[in-house]
Scaffold this motif. Sequence first.
Motif, PDB file in Angstrom:
ATOM      1  N   VAL A  47       5.927  14.128 -30.445  1.00 22.14           N
ATOM      2  CA  VAL A  47       5.730  12.734 -30.838  1.00 22.14           C
ATOM      3  C   VAL A  47       4.243  12.525 -31.089  1.00 22.14           C
ATOM      4  N   VAL A  48       3.920  11.573 -31.956  1.00 18.52           N
ATOM      5  CA  VAL A  48       2.538  11.263 -32.281  1.00 18.52           C
ATOM      6  C   VAL A  48       2.078  10.080 -31.435  1.00 18.52           C
ATOM      7  N   VAL A  49       0.970  10.263 -30.740  1.00 17.14           N
ATOM      8  CA  VAL A  49       0.373   9.205 -29.925  1.00 17.14           C
ATOM      9  C   VAL A  49      -0.968   8.849 -30.541  1.00 17.14           C
ATOM     10  N   ARG A  50      -1.139   7.582 -30.877  1.00 15.28           N
ATOM     11  CA  ARG A  50      -2.376   7.134 -31.513  1.00 15.28           C
ATOM     12  C   ARG A  50      -3.220   6.356 -30.515  1.00 15.28           C
ATOM     13  N   LEU A  51      -4.452   6.817 -30.352  1.00 17.50           N
ATOM     14  CA  LEU A  51      -5.425   6.101 -29.542  1.00 17.50           C
ATOM     15  C   LEU A  51      -6.415   5.426 -30.474  1.00 17.50           C
ATOM     16  N   ARG A  52      -7.531   4.978 -29.946  1.00 19.59           N
ATOM     17  CA  ARG A  52      -8.473   4.208 -30.754  1.00 19.59           C
ATOM     18  C   ARG A  52      -9.012   5.002 -31.936  1.00 19.59           C
ATOM     19  N   ARG A  53      -9.506   6.190 -31.666  1.00 21.99           N
ATOM     20  CA  ARG A  53     -10.185   6.944 -32.716  1.00 21.99           C
ATOM     21  C   ARG A  53      -9.528   8.281 -33.016  1.00 21.99           C
ATOM     22  N   ALA A  54      -8.380   8.541 -32.442  1.00 20.21           N
ATOM     23  CA  ALA A  54      -7.768   9.842 -32.662  1.00 20.21           C
ATOM     24  C   ALA A  54      -6.258   9.732 -32.549  1.00 20.21           C
ATOM     25  N   THR A  55      -5.587  10.705 -33.122  1.00 19.68           N
ATOM     26  CA  THR A  55      -4.143  10.812 -33.043  1.00 19.68           C
ATOM     27  C   THR A  55      -3.801  12.143 -32.390  1.00 19.68           C
ATOM     28  N   PHE A  56      -2.903  12.123 -31.423  1.00 16.34           N
ATOM     29  CA  PHE A  56      -2.559  13.319 -30.680  1.00 16.34           C
ATOM     30  C   PHE A  56      -1.083  13.632 -30.866  1.00 16.34           C
ATOM     31  N   LEU A  57      -0.797  14.918 -30.863  1.00 16.61           N
ATOM     32  CA  LEU A  57       0.565  15.403 -30.944  1.00 16.61           C
ATOM     33  C   LEU A  57       0.995  15.818 -29.543  1.00 16.61           C
ATOM     34  N   VAL A  58       1.995  15.155 -29.002  1.00 16.57           N
ATOM     35  CA  VAL A  58       2.427  15.368 -27.626  1.00 16.57           C
ATOM     36  C   VAL A  58       3.818  15.987 -27.628  1.00 16.57           C
ATOM     37  N   HIS A  59       3.977  17.068 -26.896  1.00 14.39           N
ATOM     38  CA  HIS A  59       5.282  17.703 -26.761  1.00 14.39           C
ATOM     39  C   HIS A  59       6.163  16.824 -25.878  1.00 14.39           C
ATOM     40  N   ARG A  60       7.262  16.366 -26.435  1.00 14.25           N
ATOM     41  CA  ARG A  60       8.088  15.376 -25.744  1.00 14.25           C
ATOM     42  C   ARG A  60       8.652  15.923 -24.427  1.00 14.25           C
ATOM     43  N   ARG A  61       9.218  17.108 -24.457  1.00 15.85           N
ATOM     44  CA  ARG A  61       9.816  17.655 -23.240  1.00 15.85           C
ATOM     45  C   ARG A  61       8.752  17.928 -22.176  1.00 15.85           C
ATOM     46  N   ALA A  62       7.572  18.439 -22.598  1.00 14.02           N
ATOM     47  CA  ALA A  62       6.500  18.702 -21.637  1.00 14.02           C
ATOM     48  C   ALA A  62       6.030  17.407 -20.978  1.00 14.02           C
ATOM     49  N   ALA A  63       5.957  16.334 -21.761  1.00 16.31           N
ATOM     50  CA  ALA A  63       5.553  15.044 -21.202  1.00 16.31           C
ATOM     51  C   ALA A  63       6.587  14.536 -20.206  1.00 16.31           C
ATOM     52  N   THR A  64       7.867  14.712 -20.532  1.00 14.39           N
ATOM     53  CA  THR A  64       8.929  14.277 -19.621  1.00 14.39           C
ATOM     54  C   THR A  64       8.901  15.068 -18.322  1.00 14.39           C
ATOM     55  N   VAL A  65       8.740  16.395 -18.438  1.00 16.67           N
ATOM     56  CA  VAL A  65       8.685  17.238 -17.243  1.00 16.67           C
ATOM     57  C   VAL A  65       7.493  16.867 -16.372  1.00 16.67           C
ATOM     58  N   ALA A  66       6.334  16.635 -16.996  1.00 14.44           N
ATOM     59  CA  ALA A  66       5.144  16.257 -16.231  1.00 14.44           C
ATOM     60  C   ALA A  66       5.358  14.932 -15.511  1.00 14.44           C
ATOM     61  N   ALA A  67       6.006  13.971 -16.170  1.00  7.86           N
ATOM     62  CA  ALA A  67       6.274  12.678 -15.540  1.00  7.86           C
ATOM     63  C   ALA A  67       7.213  12.839 -14.347  1.00  7.86           C
ATOM     64  N   PRO A 122       3.284  28.514 -12.618  1.00  9.61           N
ATOM     65  CA  PRO A 122       3.183  28.582 -14.081  1.00  9.61           C
ATOM     66  C   PRO A 122       4.482  28.983 -14.770  1.00  9.61           C
ATOM     67  N   GLN A 123       5.156  29.998 -14.227  1.00 10.99           N
ATOM     68  CA  GLN A 123       6.381  30.453 -14.869  1.00 10.99           C
ATOM     69  C   GLN A 123       7.504  29.432 -14.771  1.00 10.99           C
ATOM     70  N   THR A 124       7.585  28.742 -13.634  1.00  9.96           N
ATOM     71  CA  THR A 124       8.591  27.687 -13.504  1.00  9.96           C
ATOM     72  C   THR A 124       8.289  26.535 -14.455  1.00  9.96           C
ATOM     73  N   ALA A 125       7.008  26.178 -14.572  1.00  8.57           N
ATOM     74  CA  ALA A 125       6.626  25.098 -15.485  1.00  8.57           C
ATOM     75  C   ALA A 125       6.954  25.458 -16.923  1.00  8.57           C
ATOM     76  N   ARG A 126       6.721  26.699 -17.296  1.00  2.10           N
ATOM     77  CA  ARG A 126       7.006  27.102 -18.674  1.00  2.10           C
ATOM     78  C   ARG A 126       8.503  27.068 -18.956  1.00  2.10           C
ATOM     79  N   ARG A 127       9.311  27.483 -17.996  1.00  2.00           N
ATOM     80  CA  ARG A 127      10.758  27.448 -18.197  1.00  2.00           C
ATOM     81  C   ARG A 127      11.282  26.019 -18.264  1.00  2.00           C
ATOM     82  N   LEU A 128      10.645  25.120 -17.543  1.00  2.00           N
ATOM     83  CA  LEU A 128      11.075  23.720 -17.581  1.00  2.00           C
ATOM     84  C   LEU A 128      10.684  23.046 -18.893  1.00  2.00           C
ATOM     85  N   THR A 129       9.478  23.317 -19.374  1.00  2.91           N
ATOM     86  CA  THR A 129       8.989  22.638 -20.577  1.00  2.91           C
ATOM     87  C   THR A 129       9.411  23.331 -21.867  1.00  2.91           C
TER      88      THR A 129
END
Length: 369
Positions: free
Chosen positions: A22-42, A292-299
């Motif tokens: 997904v694309v996340v737009r801040l004030r001066r930049a646009t970032f590409l965020v991996h949706r599943r990685a963001a969900t797992v981190a949350a 690290p390996q568990t995080a990679r398998r989750l994301t």
Amino acid sequence: MTFAPLTNRKQPAPRGRPAGHVVVRLRRATFLVHRRAATVAAVLGLLLGAGCLAYLCVGESFVPPVEVAKVLLGRPSPDELVVGTLREPRMTVGLLAGAAFGVAGALIQTVARNPLASPDIIGISQGASALTVGALTYGVASYTVLPYLSVLGGIAAAALVYVFAWRGGLHAARFVLIGIGFAVALRSVTTLFMTKGDYLVAQQAQIWMTGSLNGRGRAEALPLALTLLVLLPCVLWAARAQREVTLDDDTATALGTRLGHVRLGLVLLGVVLASVATGAAGPVDFVALLAPQTARRLTRTAQIPLLSSALLGALIVVVADLLARRLFAPTELPVGVLTAAVGAPYLIWLLVRGHRTGGTRSVRTGGPS
């Protein structure tokens, strides 16, 4: 979570984007965020918060969550001693050390492209332990400088492994095998130090060697927190450089990446993080291997996610220490005993899986450019 800066405000955002982002737009930049990685981190963040609350509430005496909140907010509470003095500083050390172990394991595994390349497997933690225990048993240094000695010991061990594994390139299997050899040798050196030093100090060193948070407090938490804060910009750089290292050598070189320098920087950062965490909490084994390996398998991301690795490492240490305190109460186990009980079977599974798939994949990396 992976962030890839795309554009600034003056440039139009790209119309297409990779699947699962997904694309996340801040004030001066646009970032590409991996949706599943963001969900797992949350989700990991929520689990970590719940684990911290349970850690502060559960013990020889149960403290209601309301009283825990009062202590954390600085309000008067009858449980100030239990929560604010005994449990919270110890939990903070576990949080910071677990996060550092998680990120360190992710960086070293990324460079080696091998799930076995963990700081506690390839001799880095053992190098930090050897120098620390030697200084502790012979009384040549005070407790305040032990974390710095751990960093020196970890860097020295990593340098030896790197030099002996280098043969015109870094072969992943050779890197791991030489690291395991150094780990065994350094454990023997540590044992020699403990047998030659004062008996009582050697007993304390033996407990520290198992990885224990017992007696840890603000004296260990503050230097660890400051070190991680100073290294935060380096970790942010590593999150970006990590994507370049995962490419094959020819592609990365064609894109202008100086692979030798980038890999060396990632390894050095991982070594420092693992050594600092070892100096604060002792060599808590297998956290840097599991997280690290568990995080990679989750994301399911192309590279190991640093944020999820840090959250998962902190969660493992906090929950393991809570169980270590309460499973056999009033006897308290070192947290390293619990992490080893989980990590050792996982290591065996990795070895069996690697054997069935034709062995550990090897890579060759170019020298410093």
